[in-house]
Design a protein around this motif. Structure first.
Motif, PDB file in Angstrom:
ATOM      1  N   ASN A 148       0.305  -0.528   6.645  1.00  0.00           N
ATOM      2  CA  ASN A 148       1.347  -1.375   7.216  1.00  0.00           C
ATOM      3  C   ASN A 148       2.485  -1.593   6.223  1.00  0.00           C
ATOM      4  O   ASN A 148       2.302  -1.483   5.008  1.00  0.00           O
ATOM      5  CB  ASN A 148       0.754  -2.716   7.646  1.00  0.00           C
ATOM      6  CG  ASN A 148      -0.248  -2.576   8.771  1.00  0.00           C
ATOM      7  OD1 ASN A 148      -0.071  -1.741   9.660  1.00  0.00           O
ATOM      8  ND2 ASN A 148      -1.293  -3.386   8.745  1.00  0.00           N
ATOM      9  N   SER A 149       3.646  -1.922   6.758  1.00  0.00           N
ATOM     10  CA  SER A 149       4.818  -2.135   5.909  1.00  0.00           C
ATOM     11  C   SER A 149       4.690  -3.435   5.115  1.00  0.00           C
ATOM     12  O   SER A 149       3.872  -4.301   5.428  1.00  0.00           O
ATOM     13  CB  SER A 149       6.084  -2.168   6.768  1.00  0.00           C
ATOM     14  OG  SER A 149       6.011  -3.228   7.710  1.00  0.00           O
ATOM     15  N   GLY A 150       5.522  -3.557   4.088  1.00  0.00           N
ATOM     16  CA  GLY A 150       5.502  -4.750   3.250  1.00  0.00           C
ATOM     17  C   GLY A 150       5.226  -4.394   1.812  1.00  0.00           C
ATOM     18  O   GLY A 150       5.613  -3.323   1.330  1.00  0.00           O
ATOM     19  N   THR A 151       4.549  -5.264   1.113  1.00  0.00           N
ATOM     20  CA  THR A 151       4.198  -5.037  -0.282  1.00  0.00           C
ATOM     21  C   THR A 151       2.823  -4.377  -0.366  1.00  0.00           C
ATOM     22  O   THR A 151       1.867  -4.831   0.263  1.00  0.00           O
ATOM     23  CB  THR A 151       4.176  -6.362  -1.064  1.00  0.00           C
ATOM     24  OG1 THR A 151       5.473  -6.957  -1.005  1.00  0.00           O
ATOM     25  CG2 THR A 151       3.801  -6.118  -2.524  1.00  0.00           C
ATOM     26  N   VAL A 152       2.752  -3.308  -1.128  1.00  0.00           N
ATOM     27  CA  VAL A 152       1.506  -2.548  -1.267  1.00  0.00           C
ATOM     28  C   VAL A 152       1.121  -2.486  -2.735  1.00  0.00           C
ATOM     29  O   VAL A 152       1.970  -2.230  -3.595  1.00  0.00           O
ATOM     30  CB  VAL A 152       1.668  -1.117  -0.712  1.00  0.00           C
ATOM     31  CG1 VAL A 152       0.399  -0.320  -0.935  1.00  0.00           C
ATOM     32  CG2 VAL A 152       2.024  -1.160   0.760  1.00  0.00           C
ATOM     33  N   ASN A 153      -0.149  -2.716  -3.014  1.00  0.00           N
ATOM     34  CA  ASN A 153      -0.660  -2.567  -4.372  1.00  0.00           C
ATOM     35  C   ASN A 153      -1.223  -1.158  -4.546  1.00  0.00           C
ATOM     36  O   ASN A 153      -2.198  -0.786  -3.889  1.00  0.00           O
ATOM     37  CB  ASN A 153      -1.762  -3.588  -4.658  1.00  0.00           C
ATOM     38  CG  ASN A 153      -1.210  -4.972  -4.929  1.00  0.00           C
ATOM     39  OD1 ASN A 153      -0.134  -5.106  -5.514  1.00  0.00           O
ATOM     40  ND2 ASN A 153      -1.929  -5.989  -4.509  1.00  0.00           N
ATOM     41  N   LEU A 154      -0.583  -0.375  -5.403  1.00  0.00           N
ATOM     42  CA  LEU A 154      -1.115   0.928  -5.776  1.00  0.00           C
ATOM     43  C   LEU A 154      -2.174   0.683  -6.837  1.00  0.00           C
ATOM     44  O   LEU A 154      -1.905   0.070  -7.870  1.00  0.00           O
ATOM     45  CB  LEU A 154      -0.001   1.815  -6.336  1.00  0.00           C
ATOM     46  CG  LEU A 154       1.272   1.950  -5.484  1.00  0.00           C
ATOM     47  CD1 LEU A 154       2.302   2.796  -6.225  1.00  0.00           C
ATOM     48  CD2 LEU A 154       0.959   2.549  -4.127  1.00  0.00           C
ATOM     49  N   PHE A 173       6.946   6.843  -8.332  1.00  0.00           N
ATOM     50  CA  PHE A 173       6.905   6.473  -6.916  1.00  0.00           C
ATOM     51  C   PHE A 173       8.209   6.886  -6.247  1.00  0.00           C
ATOM     52  O   PHE A 173       9.276   6.880  -6.873  1.00  0.00           O
ATOM     53  CB  PHE A 173       6.710   4.957  -6.782  1.00  0.00           C
ATOM     54  CG  PHE A 173       6.668   4.466  -5.370  1.00  0.00           C
ATOM     55  CD1 PHE A 173       5.548   4.639  -4.587  1.00  0.00           C
ATOM     56  CD2 PHE A 173       7.766   3.814  -4.827  1.00  0.00           C
ATOM     57  CE1 PHE A 173       5.516   4.173  -3.279  1.00  0.00           C
ATOM     58  CE2 PHE A 173       7.749   3.339  -3.528  1.00  0.00           C
ATOM     59  CZ  PHE A 173       6.607   3.527  -2.747  1.00  0.00           C
ATOM     60  N   GLY A 174       8.127   7.273  -4.947  1.00  0.00           N
ATOM     61  CA  GLY A 174       9.336   7.623  -4.224  1.00  0.00           C
ATOM     62  C   GLY A 174       9.043   8.015  -2.791  1.00  0.00           C
ATOM     63  O   GLY A 174       7.879   8.082  -2.365  1.00  0.00           O
ATOM     64  N   VAL A 195       7.302  -1.105   0.848  1.00  0.00           N
ATOM     65  CA  VAL A 195       7.397   0.081   1.695  1.00  0.00           C
ATOM     66  C   VAL A 195       7.914  -0.318   3.071  1.00  0.00           C
ATOM     67  O   VAL A 195       7.684  -1.445   3.539  1.00  0.00           O
ATOM     68  CB  VAL A 195       6.040   0.799   1.827  1.00  0.00           C
ATOM     69  CG1 VAL A 195       5.590   1.328   0.463  1.00  0.00           C
ATOM     70  CG2 VAL A 195       4.970  -0.127   2.393  1.00  0.00           C
ATOM     71  N   GLU A 196       8.588   0.631   3.745  1.00  0.00           N
ATOM     72  CA  GLU A 196       9.197   0.369   5.039  1.00  0.00           C
ATOM     73  C   GLU A 196       8.528   1.194   6.130  1.00  0.00           C
ATOM     74  O   GLU A 196       8.026   2.297   5.886  1.00  0.00           O
ATOM     75  CB  GLU A 196      10.695   0.701   4.982  1.00  0.00           C
ATOM     76  CG  GLU A 196      11.478  -0.118   3.973  1.00  0.00           C
ATOM     77  CD  GLU A 196      12.934   0.310   3.901  1.00  0.00           C
ATOM     78  OE1 GLU A 196      13.352   1.137   4.735  1.00  0.00           O
ATOM     79  OE2 GLU A 196      13.646  -0.179   3.006  1.00  0.00           O
ATOM     80  N   SER A 197       8.575   0.658   7.358  1.00  0.00           N
ATOM     81  CA  SER A 197       7.965   1.338   8.508  1.00  0.00           C
ATOM     82  C   SER A 197       8.611   2.687   8.761  1.00  0.00           C
ATOM     83  O   SER A 197       9.823   2.863   8.589  1.00  0.00           O
ATOM     84  CB  SER A 197       8.096   0.471   9.764  1.00  0.00           C
ATOM     85  OG  SER A 197       7.380  -0.733   9.635  1.00  0.00           O
ATOM     86  N   SER A 223       1.600   7.158   4.516  1.00  0.00           N
ATOM     87  CA  SER A 223       2.650   6.886   5.494  1.00  0.00           C
ATOM     88  C   SER A 223       2.560   5.438   5.954  1.00  0.00           C
ATOM     89  O   SER A 223       1.490   4.823   5.901  1.00  0.00           O
ATOM     90  CB  SER A 223       2.526   7.828   6.705  1.00  0.00           C
ATOM     91  OG  SER A 223       2.664   9.176   6.291  1.00  0.00           O
ATOM     92  N   VAL A 224       3.690   4.904   6.418  1.00  0.00           N
ATOM     93  CA  VAL A 224       3.771   3.512   6.821  1.00  0.00           C
ATOM     94  C   VAL A 224       3.954   3.415   8.326  1.00  0.00           C
ATOM     95  O   VAL A 224       4.813   4.102   8.902  1.00  0.00           O
ATOM     96  CB  VAL A 224       4.927   2.789   6.089  1.00  0.00           C
ATOM     97  CG1 VAL A 224       4.925   1.308   6.430  1.00  0.00           C
ATOM     98  CG2 VAL A 224       4.804   2.987   4.582  1.00  0.00           C
TER      99      VAL A 224
END
Length: 225
Positions: A148-154, A173-174, A195-197, A223-224
């Motif tokens: 899902n979109s938003g803040t993601v912890n790698l 990252f990119g 990350v964006e949808s 993918s988001v």
């Protein structure tokens, strides 16, 4: 009425015979657990006896084991790929080299069970010195996953055969297949990104020790929604 009962009985018997004649699909063996070399082990001898647990087959079929040894965690640079009936095998490897290995169990019908974990180990050189850290292992998000979109912890895991070394991380990252350096001195095994949808992202983690030895990581994607 009697004829109707006979027809019903005959139909039931035919159905029962058909069900009994249906072949039950063959099931794959269970996954094995790797015993030796253990995870992140520094092996003082480059003649390694690999050992793992016995797989269980639901139909008690004969089981074989496919061992894969590679020089990268993704198991693409393979230096050994063989199928044997025993749960151990001795293989002579290069000195002062990082290796990654796993074992798949398969039965006589070539039904392959769940793959084992992939373990890393290092063979020692003639002179004890500083070794390059092991390549980072992916934790989250899973490679090629949907999130899902938003803040993601790698998040990732990393280790070094020199246990006393201090490890830091370079995070790349990119979008799509393009990655750029975000931070070259991350002290923890996680990094937050936004990350964006509808977009696909790639990322990579390089591991380095305080002496400048560095392992280049693999590129992972997600993918988001």
């Amino acid at each position: 009425m009697k004829q109707l009962k006979n027809n019903i009985l005959l139909s039931c018997l035919c159905l029962l015979a058909f069900q009994c004649s249906k072949k039950v699909s063959n099931q794959a063996p269970t996954a094995v657990s790797l015993i030796y070399p253990t995870e992140n082990l520094l092996c003082i001898d480059n003649n390694i006896t690999f050992n793992w647990t016995t797989a269980i087959d639901p139909e008690n079929d004969e089981v074989e084991y496919n061992i894969i040894i590679a020089k990268d965690r993704a198991l693409t640079n393979i230096i050994e790929n063989r199928t044997i009936s025993n749960t151990q095998v001795s293989i002579n490897l290069e000195q002062e080299t990082a290796y990654y290995w796993k074992v798949d169990a398969l039965d006589v019908n070539n039904n392959q069970g769940t793959a084992s974990e992939t373990y890393a180990f290092l063979t020692q050189g003639n002179i004890i010195e500083n070794y390059v850290p092991f390549t980072a292992a992916l934790l989250t998000p899973e490679n090629n996953s949907q999130i899902n979109s938003g803040t993601v912890n790698l998040t990732w895991d990393a280790a070094d055969a020199n246990f006393e070394d201090t490890l830091t991380y370079e995070v790349y990252f990119g979008e799509e297949d393009s990655t750029t350096l975000q931070d070259d001195n991350v002290a923890t095994k996680s990094y937050s990104v936004s990350v964006e949808s509808g977009k696909t992202y790639s990322w990579r983690v390089d591991v380095k020790d305080q002496n400048g030895a560095k392992s280049i990581g693999h590129v992972w994607t997600f993918s988001v929604n």
